[in-house]
Design an enzyme around this catalytic site. Sequence first.
Site, PDB file in Angstrom:
ATOM      1  N   GLY A 141     125.316  76.233 -42.063  1.00  0.00           N
ATOM      2  CA  GLY A 141     126.426  75.455 -42.166  1.00  0.00           C
ATOM      3  C   GLY A 141     126.808  73.974 -42.867  1.00  0.00           C
ATOM      4  CG  ASP A 142     125.348  71.588 -44.336  1.00  0.00           C
ATOM      5  OD1 ASP A 142     124.054  71.667 -44.393  1.00  0.00           O
ATOM      6  OD2 ASP A 142     124.382  69.917 -45.116  1.00  0.00           O
ATOM      7  CD  GLU A 143     121.496  75.489 -46.356  1.00  0.00           C
ATOM      8  OE1 GLU A 143     120.649  76.082 -46.931  1.00  0.00           O
ATOM      9  OE2 GLU A 143     121.199  76.068 -44.912  1.00  0.00           O
ATOM     10  CG  LEU A 202     128.319  70.327 -48.565  1.00  0.00           C
ATOM     11  CD1 LEU A 202     129.163  70.431 -47.512  1.00  0.00           C
ATOM     12  CD2 LEU A 202     128.954  69.564 -49.608  1.00  0.00           C
TER      13      LEU A 202
END
Length: 329
Positions: free
Chosen positions: A236-238, A195
């Site tokens: 985390g945002d992957e 993201l």
Amino acid sequence: MSLPFDTLDALMPMHLQISRDGRLRHAGPTLRKLLNSSVGEGRHFADVIEVYRPKRAETLPMLLELAGRRLQTRLRCGRRVALKGLVMPDGAGGAIVNLSFGIGVVDGVRMHSLTSTDFAVTDLAIDMLYLVEAKSAAMEASRTLNRRLQGAMMVAEQRAFTDALTGLQNRRAMDEALKRLIRGGERFAVLHLDLDFFKQVNDTRGHAAGDRVLQAVARVMIDLTRKNDFVARVGGDEFVIILDGLTDRGRLAELADRLIERIEHPIPVDGDICRISASIGIAFNRPDAMPMETGAQLLERADEALYSAKRHGRAQHAFSDEDVVRELP
């Protein structure tokens, strides 16, 4: 002098008293249940039971020849139940035949709805019935426990492979999926998605808002992928998407662009609006490569493609350089 009927009924609830002329004088109460109360005094014993081993006995003299020996019989009235028997003279020219279910007592009890009161108190069948009931109860308890354990194991296994926040698969599940597909020589594509601008959401609106954004992104990926595609949150945002059997560059590029476009839609969070984007790196599994590529190597190529997309301005996708120069057949 013969014993009173009620005495014999208590001692041998499944007995027959036969008079000197071979006719039935009396039948025990349990035997009457088996006969459906269809047998009255005066009928010939051979009309009530068939004695066929150790040899046939159709008259009283023939029956008394078998005194003290183990008999195998069948009821002729009611249900044709097989019974074990023993015949002895009654001292008055007649005979007493005591019958039992033998090892078939459990089926007999079930078939005729018998209870412990239908057997003599000294009959070992009572103990056997209690043991059977105890065993049945124990087996049912064991089956119930096994079902619960299996359910708990399935839940535990599911939790071990599931990301608690988004409900997607996790990194551990992804590693297993890659091993399975590579070992099977499958052709597939890996999309590594990261993201853009997500850190600003966490920094300005807090981690609760960030969690809501991650959940919204997970829904987008589920909406745009096939039912059998693999979607995982691996950091985390992957995120990683594994597309089994899909290696067409045009379709993959279209899917990547649709994912980015949907993720860029404003995400409402508690009356506010969050805006993010995504960059995507794409790599193909090459089952014909020598030596065979590992899952870690495949992910590394997808990761390199991802950061290539970020270097070129984010909010776009890129293919692994090795896949660009070497098209799949």
